[in-house]
Write an enzyme that holds these catalytic residues in place. Structure first.
Site, PDB file in Angstrom:
ATOM      1  N   LYS A 203     -33.892  84.937 -41.814  1.00  0.00           N
ATOM      2  CA  LYS A 203     -35.135  85.711 -42.003  1.00  0.00           C
ATOM      3  C   LYS A 203     -35.772  85.255 -43.304  1.00  0.00           C
ATOM      4  O   LYS A 203     -35.132  85.208 -44.355  1.00  0.00           O
ATOM      5  CB  LYS A 203     -34.852  87.197 -42.041  1.00  0.00           C
ATOM      6  CG  LYS A 203     -36.101  88.009 -42.365  1.00  0.00           C
ATOM      7  CD  LYS A 203     -36.023  89.428 -41.885  1.00  0.00           C
ATOM      8  CE  LYS A 203     -35.233  90.315 -42.794  1.00  0.00           C
ATOM      9  NZ  LYS A 203     -35.433  91.739 -42.468  1.00  0.00           N
TER      10      LYS A 203
HETATM   11  C1  R5P Z   1     -35.326  94.908 -46.421  1.00  0.00           C
HETATM   12  O1  R5P Z   1     -35.309  96.039 -46.774  1.00  0.00           O
HETATM   13  C2  R5P Z   1     -34.972  94.595 -45.096  1.00  0.00           C
HETATM   14  O2  R5P Z   1     -34.267  93.398 -44.921  1.00  0.00           O
HETATM   15  C3  R5P Z   1     -36.098  94.667 -44.112  1.00  0.00           C
HETATM   16  O3  R5P Z   1     -35.477  94.694 -42.877  1.00  0.00           O
HETATM   17  C4  R5P Z   1     -37.075  93.512 -44.132  1.00  0.00           C
HETATM   18  O4  R5P Z   1     -37.683  93.392 -45.381  1.00  0.00           O
HETATM   19  C5  R5P Z   1     -38.131  93.627 -43.029  1.00  0.00           C
HETATM   20  O5  R5P Z   1     -38.890  94.738 -43.190  1.00  0.00           O
HETATM   21  P1  R5P Z   1     -40.427  94.647 -43.620  1.00  0.00           P
HETATM   22  O6  R5P Z   1     -41.170  94.057 -42.448  1.00  0.00           O
HETATM   23  O7  R5P Z   1     -40.818  96.045 -43.901  1.00  0.00           O
HETATM   24  O8  R5P Z   1     -40.521  93.736 -44.815  1.00  0.00           O
END
Ligand code: R5P
Length: 296
Positions: A203
């Site tokens: 990610k």
């Molecule tokens: C961090 O808190 C997590 O890995 C979230 O799952 C990630 O940042 C994705 O969430 P967002 O789209 O709100 O950034």
């Protein structure tokens, strides 16, 4: 019970048809075992090759985030439009019914909070509990360039090794420290390190210019986080640009659950990711759902 009374000789052996050997086509997964590939095929749609992961793990370090005050109320109705739920075991066991059959990507790190140094994480879930929860993948951050870089890489390496024993893939999240510049140089470094230590997918964040080069240089799929809340059309444009540049989907949280119509937004994001819908078309899906919801 099978009996011996009516045993028939096999007749059709299709001797002219070569046996098929079809690994799941996902980038970088061809040499993995069947269970590993099968779990990845539950995460990445075998038709589009992409995924819409609904991320709602934010509470593990920032408490009741806006839009996640009540996961049972806010998130449950969205689950049917996601391919994957990405969350902690606490959120899952308390707030998501076990009749949910979406793939689970389990947050397996903790150990800090918004009040302390974010990169100071530890592995917070035993593999046995991940198996009990039927996880399709494990996940934790690598914090490249941050104070606890070494420890965070060790965490993810440990998850990968443990998951490999049981056929469970690992998604490495590129956690970005506050003073890191979100550019080509940083993400090329972080995503490549993630893949080289053995993560099955990564990610990252979307950025311009050069995102497509980061995708090219990473030998496993990249999905993008949504990041801070944007106007809906801008969030759809970000998702569209990312998948057109080679991202294998999104792991999106705030841009869905903080929208004024999360149900509409997740369906619009799904159309962009799986059907290459253009943002100006996809926003109509969001608006239509919002209009119907407003009338009810
Ligand atoms: C961090 O808190 C997590 O890995 C979230 O799952 C990630 O940042 C994705 O969430 P967002 O789209 O709100 O950034």
């Amino acid at each position: 019970m099978a009996d011996k009374d009516d045993v028939k000789e096999g007749k059709e052996f299709y001797v002219d048809v070569p046996a098929k050997n079809e690994p799941f086509f996902l980038k970088g997964s061809g040499a993995l075992d069947w269970g590993m590939q099968n779990r990845l095929a539950r995460i990445f749609n075998p038709v589009s090759g992409r995924t819409v992961m609904l991320a709602f793990d934010h509470g593990y370090f920032q408490g009741p985030t806006t839009g996640l005050e009540r996961i049972d109320v806010n998130i449950r109705p969205l689950a049917e439009y996601a391919d994957v739920l990405m969350c902690t075991r606490g959120a899952l066991r308390t707030s998501i019914p076990p009749s949910n059959t979406k793939a689970l990507v389990l947050r397996c790190s903790a150990g800090q909070s918004i009040l302390t140094e974010l990169s100071n994480e530890l592995i917070s879930v035993d593999i046995e509990d991940a198996i009990r929860l039927n996880a399709c993948a494990l996940t934790a951050q690598i914090y490249i360039g941050a104070q606890y870089e070494h420890q965070s890489i060790a965490n993810v390496t440990k998850l990968i090794d443990t998951g490999m024993r049981y056929g469970i893939p690992t998604m490495a999240v590129t956690g970005v420290g506050a003073d890191m510049k979100r550019d080509f140089r940083y993400f090329a470094l972080a995503t490549r390190i993630a893949a080289e230590i053995g993560a099955h997918y990564v990610k990252s964040y979307y950025f311009e210019p050069g995102f497509e080069k980061v995708v090219a240089a990473c030998p496993v799929p990249i999905v993008i986080a949504g990041g801070k809340k944007l106007p809906e059309l801008e969030a759809l444009e970000m998702a569209y640009n990312a998948v057109q540049a080679g991202a294998a989907g999104v792991d999106m949280g705030r841009n869905i659950f903080q929208s004024d119509c999360p149900l509409g937004m997740i369906q619009a994001v799904s159309a962009v990711v799986h059907k290459d819908e253009k943002p100006k078309q996809a926003i109509k899906i969001y608006e239509a759902v919002k209009n119907v919801t407003a009338k009810n």
